[in-house]
Scaffold this motif. Sequence first.
Motif, PDB file in Angstrom:
ATOM      1  N   PHE A  13       1.615  -7.921   2.959  1.00  0.00           N
ATOM      2  CA  PHE A  13       2.498  -8.783   2.183  1.00  0.00           C
ATOM      3  C   PHE A  13       3.779  -9.041   2.957  1.00  0.00           C
ATOM      4  N   ASP A  14       4.155 -10.291   3.041  1.00  0.00           N
ATOM      5  CA  ASP A  14       5.277 -10.721   3.860  1.00  0.00           C
ATOM      6  C   ASP A  14       6.626 -10.648   3.143  1.00  0.00           C
ATOM      7  N   ASN A  15       6.639 -10.573   1.840  1.00  0.00           N
ATOM      8  CA  ASN A  15       7.895 -10.710   1.099  1.00  0.00           C
ATOM      9  C   ASN A  15       8.475  -9.397   0.566  1.00  0.00           C
ATOM     10  N   ILE A  16       7.902  -8.262   0.878  1.00  0.00           N
ATOM     11  CA  ILE A  16       8.384  -6.996   0.317  1.00  0.00           C
ATOM     12  C   ILE A  16       9.808  -6.693   0.781  1.00  0.00           C
ATOM     13  N   GLU A  17      10.063  -6.834   2.062  1.00  0.00           N
ATOM     14  CA  GLU A  17      11.398  -6.516   2.573  1.00  0.00           C
ATOM     15  C   GLU A  17      12.456  -7.466   2.024  1.00  0.00           C
ATOM     16  N   ASN A  27       5.454   0.562  -4.315  1.00  0.00           N
ATOM     17  CA  ASN A  27       4.301   0.824  -3.450  1.00  0.00           C
ATOM     18  C   ASN A  27       3.385  -0.397  -3.350  1.00  0.00           C
ATOM     19  N   GLN A  28       3.979  -1.553  -3.109  1.00  0.00           N
ATOM     20  CA  GLN A  28       3.191  -2.787  -2.985  1.00  0.00           C
ATOM     21  C   GLN A  28       2.278  -2.755  -1.761  1.00  0.00           C
ATOM     22  N   MET A  29       2.734  -2.138  -0.673  1.00  0.00           N
ATOM     23  CA  MET A  29       1.900  -2.080   0.537  1.00  0.00           C
ATOM     24  C   MET A  29       0.704  -1.152   0.341  1.00  0.00           C
ATOM     25  N   ASN A  30       0.837  -0.184  -0.537  1.00  0.00           N
ATOM     26  CA  ASN A  30      -0.263   0.709  -0.919  1.00  0.00           C
ATOM     27  C   ASN A  30      -1.186   1.004   0.263  1.00  0.00           C
ATOM     28  N   LYS A  31      -0.624   1.572   1.304  1.00  0.00           N
ATOM     29  CA  LYS A  31      -1.364   1.834   2.539  1.00  0.00           C
ATOM     30  C   LYS A  31      -2.648   2.621   2.287  1.00  0.00           C
ATOM     31  N   GLY A  99      -0.096 -12.176   2.785  1.00  0.00           N
ATOM     32  CA  GLY A  99       0.118 -12.747   1.458  1.00  0.00           C
ATOM     33  C   GLY A  99       1.483 -12.413   0.901  1.00  0.00           C
ATOM     34  N   LEU A 100       1.643 -12.675  -0.379  1.00  0.00           N
ATOM     35  CA  LEU A 100       2.883 -12.386  -1.087  1.00  0.00           C
ATOM     36  C   LEU A 100       2.601 -11.369  -2.184  1.00  0.00           C
TER      37      LEU A 100
END
Length: 161
Positions: A13-17, A27-31, A99-100
């Motif tokens: 996801f490109d918009n987290i930062e 925890n959107q990146m949820n590695k 994505g977003l």
Amino acid sequence: FIWLSGTSSPQYFDNIESIYGTEDPLNQMNKLYWQIYPAAADREGLVHFWGTNSIFFVPALKDSGGFVYGCITEDNATSYKMHQMGWSSVFVHERLAIGLSRQTVTETLDQRKRWLMGNIQQLMAGWDIPFMHASFRNAPYRKSMRDRFRQLRVEDGLSLG
């Protein structure tokens, strides 16, 4: 010989930062879920699809009755059905798309609630629970899948009990 149904790649996801700064409090990146789990599932050919970053082998989709409708998490249910039919899937360890992520706590919780409900729906689908609504229990693909298994058992001379 492997019957390959398709591939999946990690979600990024490109918009987290831009939303949260250097932190990822939701925890959107949820590695674990988007990168570590699928790499492990790849060893068994059981990578599931997340609705994006996937490539499907059309004969595998046709063999398993196409995309599953009638389940909130149709992407996961579709890959589960293909795996039930003997098809394998692989994980591509490369960033193929960006994505977003959800932008608010409410949006994030709504998304995760949908995922949870879809997983419960999929889990309970085969159970005959009296209070479960028929549309929840009997998604359209299930009849054709049961008919196919019934035919295979008849051809093998097995009783359906």
